[in-house]
Design an enzyme around this catalytic site. Structure first.
Site, PDB file in Angstrom:
ATOM      1  N   ARG A   1       0.835  -1.143   0.309  1.00 37.02           N
ATOM      2  CA  ARG A   1       0.100   0.240  -0.038  1.00 37.02           C
ATOM      3  C   ARG A   1       1.020   1.202  -0.038  1.00 37.02           C
ATOM      4  NH1 ARG A   1      -5.114   1.184   3.636  1.00 37.02           N
ATOM      5  NH2 ARG A   1      -6.120  -0.441   2.156  1.00 37.02           N
TER       6      ARG A   1
ATOM      7  N   HIS B   1      -7.403   0.727  -6.433  1.00 36.48           N
ATOM      8  CA  HIS B   1      -7.609  -0.309  -5.235  1.00 36.48           C
ATOM      9  C   HIS B   1      -7.990  -1.697  -5.821  1.00 36.48           C
ATOM     10  CE1 HIS B   1      -7.882  -1.655  -1.142  1.00 36.48           C
ATOM     11  NE2 HIS B   1      -8.524  -0.824  -0.597  1.00 36.48           N
TER      12      HIS B   1
ATOM     13  N   GLN C   1      -9.964  -4.103  -3.480  1.00 37.68           N
ATOM     14  CA  GLN C   1     -11.380  -3.802  -3.179  1.00 37.68           C
ATOM     15  C   GLN C   1     -12.528  -4.467  -3.924  1.00 37.68           C
ATOM     16  OE1 GLN C   1     -12.110  -2.153   0.372  1.00 37.68           O
ATOM     17  NE2 GLN C   1     -14.308  -2.577  -0.664  1.00 37.68           N
TER      18      GLN C   1
ATOM     19  N   ASP D   1     -17.616   6.617  -0.679  1.00 39.09           N
ATOM     20  CA  ASP D   1     -16.424   6.330  -0.097  1.00 39.09           C
ATOM     21  C   ASP D   1     -15.805   7.820   0.516  1.00 39.09           C
ATOM     22  OD1 ASP D   1     -13.686   5.501   0.750  1.00 39.09           O
ATOM     23  OD2 ASP D   1     -12.692   5.702  -1.178  1.00 39.09           O
TER      24      ASP D   1
ATOM     25  N   CYS E   1     -16.368   1.112   0.865  1.00 48.63           N
ATOM     26  CA  CYS E   1     -15.460   0.531   1.166  1.00 48.63           C
ATOM     27  C   CYS E   1     -14.932   0.622   2.545  1.00 48.63           C
ATOM     28  CB  CYS E   1     -14.349   0.833   0.169  1.00 48.63           C
ATOM     29  SG  CYS E   1     -13.819   2.448   0.037  1.00 48.63           S
TER      30      CYS E   1
ATOM     31  N   ARG F   1     -13.607  -9.031   1.684  1.00 48.66           N
ATOM     32  CA  ARG F   1     -12.010  -8.747   1.584  1.00 48.66           C
ATOM     33  C   ARG F   1     -11.400 -10.036   1.737  1.00 48.66           C
ATOM     34  NH1 ARG F   1     -10.031  -3.714   1.314  1.00 48.66           N
ATOM     35  NH2 ARG F   1      -8.160  -4.489   0.821  1.00 48.66           N
TER      36      ARG F   1
HETATM   37  N1   CP Z   1     -11.021  -0.572   2.706  1.00 44.57           N
HETATM   38  C1   CP Z   1      -9.887  -0.605   2.678  1.00 44.57           C
HETATM   39  O1   CP Z   1      -8.984  -0.771   2.254  1.00 44.57           O
HETATM   40  O2   CP Z   1      -9.782  -0.505   4.271  1.00 44.57           O
HETATM   41  P1   CP Z   1      -8.406  -0.230   5.040  1.00 44.57           P
HETATM   42  O3   CP Z   1      -7.842   0.966   4.542  1.00 44.57           O
HETATM   43  O4   CP Z   1      -8.714  -0.239   6.331  1.00 44.57           O
HETATM   44  O5   CP Z   1      -7.292  -1.466   4.821  1.00 44.57           O
HETATM   45  N1  NVA Z   2     -10.047   6.369  -0.989  1.00 44.24           N
HETATM   46  C1  NVA Z   2      -9.584   6.015   0.223  1.00 44.24           C
HETATM   47  C2  NVA Z   2      -9.769   4.224   0.407  1.00 44.24           C
HETATM   48  C3  NVA Z   2      -9.483   3.866   1.784  1.00 44.24           C
HETATM   49  C4  NVA Z   2      -9.684   2.292   1.529  1.00 44.24           C
HETATM   50  C5  NVA Z   2      -8.314   6.240   0.579  1.00 44.24           C
HETATM   51  O1  NVA Z   2      -7.124   6.398  -0.480  1.00 44.24           O
HETATM   52  O2  NVA Z   2      -7.950   6.816   1.602  1.00 44.24           O
END
Ligand code: CP
Ligand code: NVA
Length: 304
Positions: A103, A130, A133, A221, A261, A289
């Site tokens: 990430r 993502h 997701q 989101d 999400c 997930r």
């Molecule tokens: N939806 C998602 O990726 O959640 P986290 O940021 O908690 O991993």
């Molecule tokens: N769009 C959000 C998703 C988190 C899972 C972010 O990037 O923070």
């Protein structure tokens, strides 16, 4: 199957279908209490530049349930945080673990990791996409509706990383995607063009109401993704009128469902009433997930 999952488009339609079949089967096996030890001796290095609850825990528990192990690697605690190069980290990890989940703030960081790693690299969220997701989201819709082909999914909110993967996934899942986002927060035009060129049905709607009219799914989101915190005040005022509340949900199809999400910000992009309401599939979506990523791991690093 491609070596890596950097984009949802790294999967073909057939690969996605078989991954989701496997995810459903792993989910059923787990529910029966039986073991799903497909990956004995395998390991997953999980590099995080940003916070996570679902991605971290579902990958970690997923590897454990598959008979393997996962390592949580905070990038700031690694030499990466002191300037060691991504390409060197990629080559070193390739000698220790079976796959990398990363990430990162920049999508290019993940691309570089994949270029130099000789093992599979999974995008656990970047500024562009993502994909993990979306695996869970499509599994959730498939299990609820039976098929995703004839659905209309309305995205209400920021044209962000999750929205981008949703748009691209239209070419695989068959659903139509309608996006309502304020000016300045639309998804990248080139990405919409790419999805359309590949046969995806993607349209931009002028208002949230237009997007959700008769839609089967409403998806939202946060307005403030990780890394955008310094823009909080500007964003909260730009997104006025984009809250997914009961009034908006009532404009969708009678049997519509709501996705998010997570993490959610009640009172901003979604109301408490909708989060807790009977149309919310949000908790199943979060659970999925785990099942979807277990299937992904089996397909990427399981014995062929
Ligand atoms: N939806 C998602 O990726 O959640 P986290 O940021 O908690 O991993
Ligand atoms: N769009 C959000 C998703 C988190 C899972 C972010 O990037 O923070």
């Amino acid at each position: 199957m491609n070596k890596d999952l950097l984009s949802i488009l790294d999967l073909s339609k057939e690969e996605l279908d078989s991954l989701l079949d496997l995810a459903s089967s792993l989910k059923a096996t787990r529910a029966s209490g039986a073991l799903t030890s497909h990956l004995p001796g395998k390991s997953l290095g999980m590099i995080f530049e940003k916070a996570s609850t679902r991605t971290r825990i579902s990958f970690e528990v997923g590897m454990y349930e598959l008979g393997g192990t996962a390592l949580f690697l905070n990038s700031q605690d690694m030499q990466l945080g002191r300037g060691e190069e991504i390409r060197d980290t990629a080559r070193i990890l390739s000698r220790y673990v079976s796959a990398i989940m990363i990430r990162a703030y920049k999508h290019s960081t993940i691309e570089e990791m994949a270029r130099f790693a000789t093992i599979p690299v999974i995008n656990g969220l970047s500024d562009r996409e993502h994909p993990c997701q979306l695996l869970a989201d499509i599994l959730t819709l498939r299990q609820h509706f039976g098929s995703t082909e004839d659905l209309t999914v309305a995205w209400v909110g920021d044209g962000n990383n999750v929205c981008n993967s949703l748009i691209l996934s239209a070419t695989l899942a068959g659903y139509a995607v309608r996006v309502a986002a304020p000016d300045g927060y639309l998804p990248p035009a080139e990405l919409v063009e790419e999805a359309t060129a590949r046969g995806g049905r993607v349209t931009l709607a002028a208002t949230p109401r237009e997007a959700v009219r008769d839609a089967d799914v409403i998806y939202t989101d946060t307005w403030i993704s990780m890394g955008s915190e310094h823009e909080r005040n500007k964003r909260v005022s730009s997104f006025a009128g984009y809250t997914v509340d009961q009034d908006l949900v009532d404009k969708a199809a009678p049997d519509a469902v709501v996705l998010h999400c997570l993490p959610a910000h009640r009172g901003e992009e979604i109301s408490d009433e909708v989060m807790e309401g009977e149309k919310s599939l949000i908790w199943d979506q979060a659970e999925n997930r785990l099942h979807a990523q277990k299937a992904l791991l089996v397909q990427l690093i399981g014995e062929k």
